[in-house]
Design an enzyme around this catalytic site. Structure first.
Site, PDB file in Angstrom:
ATOM      1  N   ASP A  19       2.980 -10.462   1.880  1.00  0.00           N
ATOM      2  CA  ASP A  19       2.746  -9.040   1.703  1.00  0.00           C
ATOM      3  C   ASP A  19       1.225  -8.825   1.727  1.00  0.00           C
ATOM      4  O   ASP A  19       0.454  -9.783   1.561  1.00  0.00           O
ATOM      5  CB  ASP A  19       3.348  -8.604   0.366  1.00  0.00           C
ATOM      6  CG  ASP A  19       3.017  -7.175   0.015  1.00  0.00           C
ATOM      7  OD1 ASP A  19       3.106  -6.308   0.887  1.00  0.00           O
ATOM      8  OD2 ASP A  19       2.651  -6.938  -1.155  1.00  0.00           O
ATOM      9  N   ASN A  25       9.893  -4.115  -2.987  1.00  0.00           N
ATOM     10  CA  ASN A  25      10.190  -4.064  -1.557  1.00  0.00           C
ATOM     11  C   ASN A  25       9.931  -5.394  -0.854  1.00  0.00           C
ATOM     12  O   ASN A  25      10.138  -5.516   0.357  1.00  0.00           O
ATOM     13  CB  ASN A  25       9.405  -2.932  -0.870  1.00  0.00           C
ATOM     14  CG  ASN A  25       7.909  -3.145  -0.918  1.00  0.00           C
ATOM     15  OD1 ASN A  25       7.396  -3.792  -1.828  1.00  0.00           O
ATOM     16  ND2 ASN A  25       7.194  -2.596   0.051  1.00  0.00           N
ATOM     17  N   LYS A  41      10.966  -5.970   5.997  1.00  0.00           N
ATOM     18  CA  LYS A  41      10.145  -7.160   5.766  1.00  0.00           C
ATOM     19  C   LYS A  41      10.949  -8.439   5.974  1.00  0.00           C
ATOM     20  O   LYS A  41      10.467  -9.406   6.570  1.00  0.00           O
ATOM     21  CB  LYS A  41       9.547  -7.120   4.359  1.00  0.00           C
ATOM     22  CG  LYS A  41       8.444  -6.091   4.192  1.00  0.00           C
ATOM     23  CD  LYS A  41       7.766  -6.219   2.838  1.00  0.00           C
ATOM     24  CE  LYS A  41       6.564  -5.287   2.736  1.00  0.00           C
ATOM     25  NZ  LYS A  41       5.824  -5.466   1.470  1.00  0.00           N
ATOM     26  N   ASP A  73      -0.673  -5.470   0.373  1.00  0.00           N
ATOM     27  CA  ASP A  73      -1.196  -4.734  -0.783  1.00  0.00           C
ATOM     28  C   ASP A  73      -0.898  -5.479  -2.085  1.00  0.00           C
ATOM     29  O   ASP A  73       0.248  -5.844  -2.364  1.00  0.00           O
ATOM     30  CB  ASP A  73      -0.577  -3.343  -0.841  1.00  0.00           C
ATOM     31  CG  ASP A  73      -1.013  -2.474   0.337  1.00  0.00           C
ATOM     32  OD1 ASP A  73      -1.635  -3.004   1.260  1.00  0.00           O
ATOM     33  OD2 ASP A  73      -0.711  -1.270   0.315  1.00  0.00           O
ATOM     34  N   GLU A  94      -4.212  -1.206  -2.948  1.00  0.00           N
ATOM     35  CA  GLU A  94      -3.107  -0.524  -2.279  1.00  0.00           C
ATOM     36  C   GLU A  94      -3.751   0.348  -1.207  1.00  0.00           C
ATOM     37  O   GLU A  94      -4.494   1.296  -1.513  1.00  0.00           O
ATOM     38  CB  GLU A  94      -2.309   0.327  -3.262  1.00  0.00           C
ATOM     39  CG  GLU A  94      -1.550  -0.471  -4.320  1.00  0.00           C
ATOM     40  CD  GLU A  94      -0.353  -1.209  -3.744  1.00  0.00           C
ATOM     41  OE1 GLU A  94       0.219  -0.736  -2.730  1.00  0.00           O
ATOM     42  OE2 GLU A  94       0.016  -2.264  -4.304  1.00  0.00           O
ATOM     43  N   SER A 152       3.659  -5.564   5.927  1.00  0.00           N
ATOM     44  CA  SER A 152       3.144  -4.607   4.957  1.00  0.00           C
ATOM     45  C   SER A 152       3.837  -3.260   5.070  1.00  0.00           C
ATOM     46  O   SER A 152       4.137  -2.796   6.174  1.00  0.00           O
ATOM     47  CB  SER A 152       1.635  -4.426   5.168  1.00  0.00           C
ATOM     48  OG  SER A 152       1.119  -3.447   4.290  1.00  0.00           O
ATOM     49  N   GLY A 153       4.054  -2.666   3.910  1.00  0.00           N
ATOM     50  CA  GLY A 153       4.477  -1.284   3.868  1.00  0.00           C
ATOM     51  C   GLY A 153       3.299  -0.353   4.051  1.00  0.00           C
ATOM     52  O   GLY A 153       3.454   0.868   4.015  1.00  0.00           O
ATOM     53  N   ARG A 198       3.933  10.167   0.330  1.00  0.00           N
ATOM     54  CA  ARG A 198       2.524   9.815   0.135  1.00  0.00           C
ATOM     55  C   ARG A 198       1.696  10.064   1.390  1.00  0.00           C
ATOM     56  O   ARG A 198       0.571  10.569   1.324  1.00  0.00           O
ATOM     57  CB  ARG A 198       2.419   8.349  -0.299  1.00  0.00           C
ATOM     58  CG  ARG A 198       2.917   8.101  -1.718  1.00  0.00           C
ATOM     59  CD  ARG A 198       2.933   6.625  -2.070  1.00  0.00           C
ATOM     60  NE  ARG A 198       3.952   5.903  -1.297  1.00  0.00           N
ATOM     61  CZ  ARG A 198       4.121   4.592  -1.332  1.00  0.00           C
ATOM     62  NH1 ARG A 198       3.325   3.844  -2.090  1.00  0.00           N
ATOM     63  NH2 ARG A 198       5.067   4.017  -0.623  1.00  0.00           N
ATOM     64  N   ASP A 228       4.612  -9.195  -4.175  1.00  0.00           N
ATOM     65  CA  ASP A 228       4.506  -8.769  -5.573  1.00  0.00           C
ATOM     66  C   ASP A 228       5.441  -7.631  -5.960  1.00  0.00           C
ATOM     67  O   ASP A 228       5.647  -7.383  -7.151  1.00  0.00           O
ATOM     68  CB  ASP A 228       3.066  -8.326  -5.866  1.00  0.00           C
ATOM     69  CG  ASP A 228       2.756  -6.983  -5.246  1.00  0.00           C
ATOM     70  OD1 ASP A 228       2.451  -6.027  -5.991  1.00  0.00           O
ATOM     71  OD2 ASP A 228       2.812  -6.865  -4.000  1.00  0.00           O
TER      72      ASP A 228
END
Length: 421
Positions: free
Chosen positions: A207, A366, A340, A209, A216, A295-296, A252, A363
């Site tokens: 991941d 997701n 992911k 972030d 983030e 990554s999201g 967001r 972490d």
């Protein structure tokens, strides 16, 4: 030999010996133990002394701790030239005393007893590693029916990392028992199966972030849009698994509408790598591993990280840009929790690495599907729900500690970097 019979090839020296050629369990053997202040030449001196008795070496083990050596040699009892075990004992003791060492010689038969079925490596990370926690880990291994065959220190900083070689119990049962114990005593424990597969080429996928980087990314963008607090609140809810990721992402990103695209360069400059990130990636690449990120967050940042760090794979969401402005929307497929895991499988297929040989690090909630899909899922300074579900957890702020879970020592990392402690 008839023409129809193929010639018999000589047996390879690496072929298994037939049972009748293996050392008899009743063969008299001597365990020679030497301990004292370490100095050059002790090992050579002991075996020079033993050579006079024409013994065979069955096993050797040596360790040096804080300048003190413990050297164990398992040898056959002397049988040639009229010499006796008593002669050997006297000679070894005399040699040891001349070097101000202590010697102990124990008579017995055969080699080490066979190890039980089931082989695992148990890596323990402590910051610090206390005697109490070590006792708890050892007792838990014993309670599962496991035997500790060997203990080896992997690193002394930035954390103390030790590895236990365990036999006699299944990896999954051992992992389950130790996960419960580790959570209670405040150490990080990883359990992986032993065997050649541990040394095979692997794929490591992270991941981004709060894992590869300390930030983030969407919050970095939000800081330039003046909506940092609003975005941070939604992000925290999503990472705890309280909100659907895709819905929270759209909510967001909508707050970023109207930002000039020039903000991308500013955000890239704001990104802070997690301590140990460069060391982790550099070492893995030197070992021939392939490394990727999912990554999201956004390709506007992950593509830059891929180029800067020499990553093999990178995938993320993409912020839509029209006429030099962020539109507040994303384009393409959403990289969410399921995405992911799907990307991990895709990267593994492209890399030619079985899923069992993949490592995933993350972490947030997701990341859970990805962590559970990988052969080894590592929760890195993760939320409680993630720590409880992952194969293992690392709760120190140094990303390169993941190397120890792969059996790589700090000395090997530093030697590769040309560093001297």
């Amino acid at each position: 030999m008839s023409a129809s019979q193929p010639p018999q090839s000589p047996q390879s020296p690496l072929s298994p010996e037939p049972p009748e050629s293996r050392r008899d369990a009743d063969t008299p053997t001597l365990l020679v133990k030497i301990f004292g202040k370490d100095r050059p030449g002790i090992t050579a001196g002991l075996f020079d002394t033993l050579a006079a008795y024409s013994v065979d070496v069955v096993d050797i083990e040596q360790v040096v701790t804080r300048g003190r050596i413990v050297l164990c040699a398992l040898v056959t009892a002397p049988t040639a030239g009229g010499t006796t075990e008593g002669d050997l004992r006297a000679t070894v003791h005399s040699w040891a005393e001349s070097l101000k060492l202590q010697a102990e010689i124990i008579s017995g038969t055969g080699d080490n007893r066979p190890r039980g079925d089931g082989r695992s490596h148990v890596t323990v990370l402590g910051h610090p590693l206390t005697a109490e926690s070590t006792a708890a880990i050892a007792a838990t291994i014993t309670s599962t029916g496991g035997n500790i065959d060997r203990i080896f220190r992997l690193a002394k900083y930035p954390v103390t990392a030790v590895e236990f070689a365990v036999s006699g119990t299944g990896t999954e049962a051992l992992r389950t028992a130790l996960a419960v114990e580790a959570a209670g005593i405040g150490v990080d424990v990883a359990v992986v199966s032993a065997g050649l597969s541990r040394r095979a080429q692997r794929l490591v996928v992270m991941d981004v972030d709060s894992t590869l980087i300390q930030d983030e990314v969407i919050e970095l963008f939000a800081a330039h849009a003046g909506c940092e607090a609003e975005v941070a609140a939604v992000t925290e809810q999503a990472m705890r698994g309280e909100l659907d990721f895709e819905q929270s992402l759209h909510a967001r990103v909508a707050l970023l509408a109207g930002l000039d695209v020039s903000v991308v360069e500013k955000v890239r400059a704001d990104v802070r790598l997690t301590p140990g990130a460069r060391t982790l990636i550099r070492t893995l690449k030197r070992l021939g591993y392939q490394v990727g990120v999912v990554s999201g967050g956004f390709t506007q940042v992950t593509d830059d990280l891929k180029e800067r760090l020499g990553l093999d794979f990178a995938s993320a969401n993409t912020l839509e840009v029209v006429d030099g402005k962020l539109t507040g929307r994303v384009t393409g497929d959403i990289v969410d929790r399921a995405g992911k895991a799907r990307l991990l499988r895709s990267f593994a297929a492209e890399a030619g690495v079985p899923l069992a040989q993949t490592v995933a690090i993350g972490d947030g909630a997701n990341d859970l599907d990805m962590l559970n899909t990988a052969g080894l899922g590592v929760a890195f300074n993760a939320k409680p729900v993630v720590r409880e579900a992952a194969h293992t957890a690392v709760n120190v702020p140094f990303l390169d500690t993941v190397l120890y879970l792969l059996g790589i020592t700090r000395e090997e990392v530093e030697a590769a970097d040309g560093l001297v402690e």
